[in-house]
Design a protein around this motif. Structure first.
Motif, PDB file in Angstrom:
ATOM      1  N   UNK A 414       1.101  -0.926   0.019  1.00 17.86           N
ATOM      2  CA  UNK A 414      -0.220   0.051   0.084  1.00 17.86           C
ATOM      3  C   UNK A 414       0.634   0.701  -0.148  1.00 17.86           C
ATOM      4  N   UNK A 415       0.414   2.149  -1.150  1.00 19.01           N
ATOM      5  CA  UNK A 415       2.012   2.787  -0.698  1.00 19.01           C
ATOM      6  C   UNK A 415       0.843   4.248  -0.174  1.00 19.01           C
ATOM      7  N   UNK A 416      -0.309   4.493   0.653  1.00 18.22           N
ATOM      8  CA  UNK A 416      -0.377   5.360   1.212  1.00 18.22           C
ATOM      9  C   UNK A 416      -2.094   5.209   1.815  1.00 18.22           C
ATOM     10  N   UNK A 417      -2.036   5.953   2.788  1.00 21.11           N
ATOM     11  CA  UNK A 417      -3.843   6.112   3.431  1.00 21.11           C
ATOM     12  C   UNK A 417      -4.525   8.017   3.026  1.00 21.11           C
ATOM     13  N   UNK A 418      -5.270   8.478   1.950  1.00 23.72           N
ATOM     14  CA  UNK A 418      -5.168   9.391   2.097  1.00 23.72           C
ATOM     15  C   UNK A 418      -6.598   9.536   2.653  1.00 23.72           C
TER      16      UNK A 418
END
Ligand code: BG6
Length: 471
Positions: A414-418
């Protein structure tokens, strides 16, 4: 749990935050014509023409939360929140006011120059959506929007302009927000009105889908030429369809609904139309303008990563008499008796996030980025300027736990939580301000009245601590 580059941030859309709808040369866009109130849904679905809106209609996008004038203050608040990413969209009609111009509006480009530079000053990575429910009215007038192949060249011109201008400063691009919104709300998603007396709805929608996907692939190609270090993601309104029961009829209906939902990602990520879709086009006599060149473009320019929004899972039942269109984001379904619902009826299902992450990863094996997740709820601002939004904290916390498990136990990259969203903003479906998603309260009501003051909620402090511990 996370690597150093993990993106922690919040998301937004130009039409929901900016306001300033006629400033510095900006032209009108589809969402500027979507009123607040009881006509909103029919217009969003492309069933009522926007010109039939009541004369005294109020249009929430015209003022948004006035980010156009508050962006510096808002970015300072983001820095205080300790996020390292902010997702925003560019308003197409700020750059090409009617869409048709051959050269861009310098003042529009400058606004985003300033915005991007301000973010980078605080080491906040811009994650930029090229079109978030956004089509210039000029292109609707000239071509009936994405009904026409002409739109592909218009979008490519617009995307190339952005890549040339912001190269080196923007590393993550998303072509179309929730591209599958086209299936449910073609006016919101793509500026399309459908005359059901004269047109075949399915034909119009799948034709527009094809043109958008080719346009997205050409944007990917352009980005690889102009800024090879940057990446472009597809974006889906995600949430698995569960079968209501173990009755194979229910299981099959859910399987079909999942196939349809993954239709766009199948094309954008695998570069090929799924067989069931081709069979369906044939069986339903849809005559789609899909050329051999298009198919090659799709094959050669698949997305770099898969971004998605997640608010709820969905539940399918063969017996359609119980369908409730209000169980989640756009797509209908039946009520899942195991889940609680938000004040707007959306199912709350944290484990559903881990489930959908597994579904997407199993299908495509491309890095994922969560670019929307949050709770729309009514908040109360106390006399002492406090908002106790423990329900929002609980929502985010339980979803973040599932993310942790999907990474550590399922091994999903997972690249990120936005999350959605840092600031309160106008709700896309209802046009209300009272459906608040923000970590920061914005003093504005459903009809645009208020001081537009920003006030940190309890969730702001909680999220800040969470990020700081997990960065
Ligand atoms: C997604 C959109 O549909 O969900 C956002 O990308 C939207 O624009 C968000 O605001 C939440 O939906 P809503 O309708 O509650 O604002």
């Amino acid at each position: 749990m996370l690597n150093k580059k993990f993106l922690w941030g919040g998301a937004s859309a130009a039409n929901q935050i900016e306001g300033g709808f006629e400033e510095d040369g900006r032209g009108l866009s589809n969402i500027d014509l979507l009123p607040y109130g009881d006509q909103r849904l029919a217009i969003a679905q492309g069933k009522m023409h926007y010109s039939e809106a009541k004369e005294d209609a109020y249009y929430p996008s015209h003022t948004g939360v006035d980010f156009y004038h508050h962006y510096k203050e808002d970015i300072q608040l983001m820095a205080d929140l300790n996020v390292n990413a902010f997702r925003f969209s560019i308003s197409w009609s700020r750059i090409f006011p009617t869409g048709l111009e051959t050269s861009p509006n310098e003042e529009g480009l400058k606004f985003y120059d300033n915005l991007i530079d301000e973010l980078l000053k605080y080491q906040i990575e811009p994650v930029v959506t090229i079109s978030h429910f956004d089509v210039p009215k000029g292109l609707m007038d000239a071509f009936e929007s994405w009904k026409s192949r002409e739109m592909i060249a218009q979008f490519e011109k617009y995307a190339r302009t952005l890549f040339n201008r912001y190269k080196g400063r923007v590393k993550y691009w998303i072509s179309f927000n929730e591209i599958n919104m086209l299936l449910h709300k073609p006016f919101t998603g793509a500026g399309i009105f459908i005359d059901d007396q004269k047109e075949n709805r399915k034909q119009v929608i799948f034709q527009a889908a094809h043109y958008e996907m080719v346009a997205s692939a050409l944007a990917t190609k352009a980005l690889r030429e102009i800024d090879p270090d940057a990446q472009l993601g597809a974006m889906l309104a995600a949430g698995d369809y569960y079968p209501y029961s173990a009755n194979p009829e229910d299981v099959f209906v859910a399987q079909k609904a999942n196939q349809e939902n993954f239709f766009f990602l199948d094309v954008q990520s695998r570069g090929e139309y799924p067989r069931w879709a081709l069979k369906q086009f044939e069986a339903e006599n849809l005559s789609l303008d899909i050329t051999a060149d298009d198919l090659q473009i799709l094959k050669e320019n698949t997305c770099d990563f898969i971004s998605f929004s997640y608010y709820s899972s969905r539940t399918s039942k063969a017996d359609t008499s119980d369908v409730d269109t209000n169980t989640g984001n756009a797509a209908g379904g039946v009520v899942n008796p195991y889940l609680k619902r938000s004040e707007w009826g959306w199912m709350i299902d944290p484990l559903g996030l881990r489930i959908v992450m597994n579904s997407i990863w199993d299908r495509y094996q491309k890095p994922l980025m969560i670019v929307e997740n949050g709770l729309g709820a009514k908040d109360t601002l106390t006399d002492t300027d406090v908002v106790h939004d423990d329900y929002r904290i609980a929502y985010l916390n339980t979803h973040l736990e599932m993310i942790k498990e999907s990474m550590t136990e399922d091994g999903i990259p997972l690249m990120g939580f936005i999350m959605w969203s840092i600031l309160d903003l106008v709700s896309s479906s209802s046009g209300e301000m009272s459906k608040r998603y923000g970590l920061i309260y914005v003093d504005k009501d459903n009809l645009g009245n208020g001081s537009y003051r920003r006030i940190k909620k309890d969730s702001f402090y909680w999220f800040k601590d969470y990020i700081t511990e997990n960065k």
